[in-house]
Motif scaffolding. Structure first.
Motif, PDB file in Angstrom:
ATOM      1  N   SER A 119      -6.564  -2.872   2.759  1.00 47.92           N
ATOM      2  CA  SER A 119      -7.742  -2.041   2.978  1.00 47.92           C
ATOM      3  C   SER A 119      -7.893  -0.927   1.941  1.00 47.92           C
ATOM      4  O   SER A 119      -8.958  -0.306   1.850  1.00 47.92           O
ATOM      5  N   PHE A 120      -6.859  -0.653   1.161  1.00 49.11           N
ATOM      6  CA  PHE A 120      -6.945   0.399   0.151  1.00 49.11           C
ATOM      7  C   PHE A 120      -7.560  -0.120  -1.145  1.00 49.11           C
ATOM      8  O   PHE A 120      -8.346   0.565  -1.791  1.00 49.11           O
ATOM      9  N   ARG A 121      -7.173  -1.324  -1.543  1.00 49.65           N
ATOM     10  CA  ARG A 121      -7.679  -1.874  -2.803  1.00 49.65           C
ATOM     11  C   ARG A 121      -8.984  -2.653  -2.616  1.00 49.65           C
ATOM     12  O   ARG A 121      -9.723  -2.847  -3.582  1.00 49.65           O
ATOM     13  N   LEU A 122      -9.254  -3.114  -1.404  1.00 51.42           N
ATOM     14  CA  LEU A 122     -10.420  -3.956  -1.184  1.00 51.42           C
ATOM     15  C   LEU A 122     -11.744  -3.241  -1.522  1.00 51.42           C
ATOM     16  O   LEU A 122     -12.601  -3.840  -2.197  1.00 51.42           O
ATOM     17  N   PRO A 123     -11.986  -1.998  -1.108  1.00 49.26           N
ATOM     18  CA  PRO A 123     -13.280  -1.367  -1.419  1.00 49.26           C
ATOM     19  C   PRO A 123     -13.569  -1.306  -2.923  1.00 49.26           C
ATOM     20  O   PRO A 123     -14.693  -1.584  -3.347  1.00 49.26           O
ATOM     21  N   LEU A 133      -0.693   2.385  12.321  1.00 51.19           N
ATOM     22  CA  LEU A 133      -0.015   1.103  12.160  1.00 51.19           C
ATOM     23  C   LEU A 133      -0.557   0.335  10.958  1.00 51.19           C
ATOM     24  O   LEU A 133       0.212  -0.282  10.203  1.00 51.19           O
ATOM     25  N   GLU A 134      -1.870   0.352  10.758  1.00 55.46           N
ATOM     26  CA  GLU A 134      -2.455  -0.379   9.638  1.00 55.46           C
ATOM     27  C   GLU A 134      -2.042   0.256   8.301  1.00 55.46           C
ATOM     28  O   GLU A 134      -1.768  -0.451   7.337  1.00 55.46           O
ATOM     29  N   ARG A 135      -2.006   1.584   8.280  1.00 52.21           N
ATOM     30  CA  ARG A 135      -1.573   2.254   7.044  1.00 52.21           C
ATOM     31  C   ARG A 135      -0.099   1.942   6.762  1.00 52.21           C
ATOM     32  O   ARG A 135       0.306   1.699   5.613  1.00 52.21           O
ATOM     33  N   LEU A 143       1.614  -0.087   3.464  1.00 49.68           N
ATOM     34  CA  LEU A 143       2.691   0.447   2.640  1.00 49.68           C
ATOM     35  C   LEU A 143       3.872  -0.522   2.576  1.00 49.68           C
ATOM     36  O   LEU A 143       4.479  -0.723   1.518  1.00 49.68           O
ATOM     37  N   TYR A 144       4.213  -1.103   3.734  1.00 50.79           N
ATOM     38  CA  TYR A 144       5.309  -2.086   3.732  1.00 50.79           C
ATOM     39  C   TYR A 144       4.927  -3.321   2.918  1.00 50.79           C
ATOM     40  O   TYR A 144       5.768  -3.938   2.273  1.00 50.79           O
ATOM     41  N   LEU A 145       3.647  -3.674   2.976  1.00 48.55           N
ATOM     42  CA  LEU A 145       3.162  -4.813   2.199  1.00 48.55           C
ATOM     43  C   LEU A 145       3.347  -4.543   0.709  1.00 48.55           C
ATOM     44  O   LEU A 145       3.824  -5.400  -0.047  1.00 48.55           O
ATOM     45  N   GLY A 146       2.990  -3.347   0.296  1.00 50.18           N
ATOM     46  CA  GLY A 146       3.150  -2.989  -1.107  1.00 50.18           C
ATOM     47  C   GLY A 146       4.604  -2.865  -1.518  1.00 50.18           C
ATOM     48  O   GLY A 146       4.960  -3.116  -2.672  1.00 50.18           O
ATOM     49  N   ALA A 147       5.474  -2.463  -0.565  1.00 48.69           N
ATOM     50  CA  ALA A 147       6.897  -2.308  -0.872  1.00 48.69           C
ATOM     51  C   ALA A 147       7.638  -3.633  -0.873  1.00 48.69           C
ATOM     52  O   ALA A 147       8.815  -3.691  -1.242  1.00 48.69           O
ATOM     53  N   GLY A 148       6.977  -4.709  -0.417  1.00 45.44           N
ATOM     54  CA  GLY A 148       7.614  -6.026  -0.411  1.00 45.44           C
ATOM     55  C   GLY A 148       8.570  -6.245   0.743  1.00 45.44           C
ATOM     56  O   GLY A 148       9.420  -7.132   0.683  1.00 45.44           O
TER      57      GLY A 148
END
Length: 843
Positions: free
Chosen positions: A354-358, A479-481, A485-490
């Protein structure tokens, strides 16, 4: 039936308590004084039957059997004593015992092998090398070539970085006709040089391996790598292409692709990488590397086609960050192409970023508008307005597109009202309400999370959000935020757990679209993290176990415990005020310290010494109280760079002491192998390979090996180990060996190496030379001990007294009288110094 009295009589005879050990020792000494060795041995054997672990008795019996000429019996008792020392952790003493055994049985290999192993354990590699080489030569002279190879393999296992051992071992293999083994040994040496960047030497060694084994695939690959590293890319590629594996994705294929890229043959590399990818979708890494190289080389158009083939596989394997980076690079290089922007939007939708999509939506909408694709542009602008209805720039852009389409401008107020109604209808169940304090707490924390993220402090943001989740466990924005962050951290596992938690929350809110979106994310990362449904269910139970009502506000300065056990304690400090403001002053102070202060290395603690040091004044016996303050002090380990430099310097002359031992060995086994022990003839081992020419060739290679290693430098081994070995040798009566160890320490000290017990070492050399009947040499070492800086008064007195004794024994009466007078001047009552002066004056 025996009477009770008879039973008591037997018990008194058989019980060990009835044996008078002191009486037996007294009787043994009496027999010794009378020269009755056999009777003394019998008494000591009774002592050992009563106390099998009596070390003094074992040592004495062994020495007495040596005096009788019965080496076999002596070795038996020495072996028992050595095992006791090893069991009690006295390795230095065990080494001294095996030295005695090796002298009694010079042609036996077992004591030498055990001795070499003990030296390795103690870290005295110079001595271990000597013994390994001695063993190898014994085996060669007995025509046991394979045994000699085995010994050198042990030496190589001890020192795997020793290139000379590697090379000579390979030559021995060649001399024995074991070409494959020789090739593997050459290759092992070459691989170590690859890590050091010595590719010219690598090429030579690989050529030697190929001479021994021309079809060795590993050797050909290593040669290709060496050629590429030295700039001979075309030659390396031609060599590698001859190996082209049938197995797609094998090491050879990877090497060919890398060499093709290095040679600038992008098309060939892409073709081979596609072949690998077609054979196994999970092997997309090679094709991705080709695509990146193409992007760097300005071939973005070709790279984009390859990325289009890889993107689904990369998303499936959780490599969305790498894919996004490549697509952004392609979009910058190809501003007229829509595909990279479309694929970026698709990527961020699938990964719920949701951060990069816009930003991706806006760039794609602008690109659509510029390309004349007005309908999709309008659709994307409208989607963006739904996310940010107050954005005036978006309103202008959508109205520009609508004007071109011949439509009325968008009425923002009507749009916002319609959007509000749609949202109201789409949310059947309201969000769980938070109390005022919790809402304030969460809002402040999310603001700080944004601040952390803007500075790239993702881990700190994660820790703060984990703490927030304890206070508001079903707060979807948090939770979404956290998931993003966990998604970006791998962190695939935590991503799957949070996606599952959000999926359940949306299902409970009767929002099937949201639930489906997170279900897709949960399934993908559940597969990547290899989590079972039960694992996710357990994580869900843990997450739901913390209820908002159960959350106790901690006192100031005490952070709450995180739910996830693998997370570090949160950095958040919560005050007890109703507003629940988040105090981050300590956090920013720590951050400032991290930036301003470089990390410091913590010096390792000094280890406890292994042995007590004898005093200078006592030739034998316990350590006096006045010197009990001395303790061994180990020198701190050198840094890794200094260690490497030291190893490079210590490969010279590591067989400096082997010459005399080898000469002795050659004398004792020139024509035949002597018996292992006195009275026991040794059966010569039959030659398994009687070819004299082959054996001579092996001996010639080995002699070259020994001569080459003889040029190595003496290495800086642990001085404490040599010192303790010297003490052990001296206790066991091995005076020459003791002197050798003490001299190694003294030589290192003279060269500038620090050692706290330098004075004691010189003193022990003096004592040992006196015991050896060389008092004149002893005087030199006592004088050197006196030159030690910082000696206390008692040590000076003891050393001058011992110097006087040695001078007197050496016949240097005036010098002895002068030494005793100096002691007398400092302490008139010191030992028997007055009587000694009087006796010397009288004589």
């Amino acid at each position: 039936t025996a009477s009770p009295a008879g039973a008591r009589g037997r018990d008194s005879q058989e019980s060990p308590m009835a044996f008078n050990k002191a009486k037996a020792q007294e009787a043994a000494l009496k027999y010794l004084n009378q020269g009755k060795i056999a009777q003394a041995i019998a008494e000591y054997q009774q002592v050992l039957r009563s106390d099998p672990k009596d070390q003094a008795a074992l040592m004495t019996v062994g020495d007495l059997f040596v005096r009788q000429g019965d080496a076999k019996q002596a070795i038996e008792y020495f072996e028992r004593l050595a095992q006791l020392f090893l069991h009690d952790g006295f390795n230095s003493k065990a080494i001294a015992i095996y030295k005695k055994i090796a002298k009694l049985a010079p042609s036996e290999t077992q004591p030498l092998e055990r001795l070499a192993e003990l030296y390795v354990q103690q870290g005295v590699l110079s001595e271990a090398r000597t013994l390994f080489l001695q063993l190898a030569e014994i085996h060669l002279k007995a025509n046991q070539k394979q045994a000699a190879i085995g010994v050198l393999q042990k030496l190589l296992g001890v020192e795997p970085e020793n290139r000379r051992v590697q090379s000579r071992l390979a030559e021995l293999y060649l001399a024995m006709g074991q070409k494959k083994e020789a090739a593997q040994t050459f290759l092992g040496n070459a691989r170590r040089l690859v890590d050091q960047g010595q590719f010219a030497e690598v090429e030579k060694l690989v050529n030697s391996a190929l001479e021994a084994d021309p079809g060795n695939t590993n050797a050909i690959m290593l040669k290709a790598q060496a050629l590429a590293a030295t700039g001979k890319t075309e030659a390396a590629l031609a060599l590698a292409e001859k190996l082209a594996d049938a197995e797609a994705g094998g090491e050879t294929t990877t090497l060919i692709v890398e060499l093709s890229l290095k040679a600038g043959k992008m098309a060939a590399a892409a073709k081979l990488a596609r072949k690998v990818f077609a054979g196994a979708k999970e092997r997309h890494g090679l094709a991705y590397k080709v695509a990146l190289t193409m992007l760097e080389g300005g071939e973005a158009d070709t790279a984009l086609g390859l990325l289009g083939e890889l993107r689904e596989a990369m998303i499936e394997s959780g490599e969305q960050d790498d894919l996004g980076q490549a697509l952004r690079s392609a979009a910058e290089q190809l501003p007229a192409r829509l595909e990279p922007l479309e694929w970026l939007v698709d990527l961020y939708r699938k990964t719920t970023d949701s951060f990069r999509l816009p930003d991706a939506l806006l760039r794609l909408a602008d690109a659509y508008a510029a390309a004349g694709k007005l309908d999709p542009a309008e659709s994307l602008y409208q989607e963006l307005l739904e996310r940010d209805s107050d954005n005036e720039l978006l309103t202008q852009k959508i109205n520009q597109v609508r004007t071109k389409l011949g439509r009325e401008p968008l009425d923002v107020k009507v749009f916002q009202e319609t959007l509000s109604e749609a949202h109201a209808e789409a949310a059947p169940l309201p969000e769980p309400l938070l109390d005022e304090g919790t809402q304030s707490y969460v809002s402040q924390a999310l603001t700080d999370v944004d601040l952390f993220s803007s500075y790239g402090l993702s881990q700190k943001a994660i820790q703060l959000l984990e703490t927030v989740c304890q206070r508001a466990p079903r707060h979807r924005p948090t939770l979404e935020r956290l998931l993003d962050l966990y998604l970006g951290a791998g962190n695939d596992r935590r991503t799957a757990e949070l996606a599952a938690q959000l999926e359940q929350i949306y299902r409970s809110l009767n929002d099937p679209d949201g639930a489906e979106r997170f279900a897709e994310l949960r399934q993908r990362f559940q597969r990547v993290a290899k989590l079972s449904d039960q694992d996710l269910a357990t994580a869900q139970e843990i997450a739901e176990s913390v209820k908002p009502a159960e959350f106790a506000v901690p006192s100031a300065g005490i952070p709450p415990t995180p739910v996830a056990p693998e997370l570090a304690p949160p950095l958040l400090e919560v005050t007890g005020s109703p507003a629940q403001e988040v105090d981050l002053s300590d956090e920013w102070a720590a951050l400032a310290d991290e930036v301003s202060e470089p990390p410091t290395e913590v010096a390792p603690a000094e280890p406890t010494p292994a042995a007590e040091m004898p005093a200078a004044a006592t030739p034998a016996g316990p350590v006096p109280e006045e010197l009990s303050e001395f303790e061994l002090e180990l020198v701190a380990s050198a840094p890794a760079a200094e260690e490497k430099e030291r190893e490079a310097m210590t490969e010279k002359d590591f067989l400096s002491e082997l010459a005399s031992e080898v000469e002795e060995l050659e004398l004792t086994s020139a024509s035949e192998v002597k018996p292992a022990v006195a009275g026991t003839p040794s059966t010569p081992t039959p030659a398994t390979e009687p070819e004299a020419e082959s054996v001579d060739q092996l001996r010639e290679v080995f002699q070259d090996f020994r001569a080459e290693l003889g040029e190595m430098a003496e290495e800086e081994e642990d001085l404490e180990t040599h010192y303790n070995l010297g003490i052990a040798y001296r206790e066991m009566g091995l005076l020459d060996e003791a002197i050798g160890e003490f001299q190694k320490v003294a030589k290192a000290v003279q060269a500038g190496r620090p050692f706290r017990y330098a004075m004691q070492c010189s003193t022990l050399l003096g004592l040992t030379f006196v015991a050896k009947g060389e008092p004149k040499i002893a005087t030199m070492w006592y004088q050197r001990a006196l030159e030690t800086p910082g000696l206390d008064q008692e040590s000076i007195l003891a050393l001058r007294y011992d110097l006087g004794v040695a001078q007197e024994l050496a016949g240097e009466t005036p010098a002895a009288l002068d030494s005793f007078r100096q002691v007398y001047a400092m302490n008139i009552d010191y030992r028997d110094v007055a009587e000694r002066i009087a006796a010397l004056q009288k004589s």
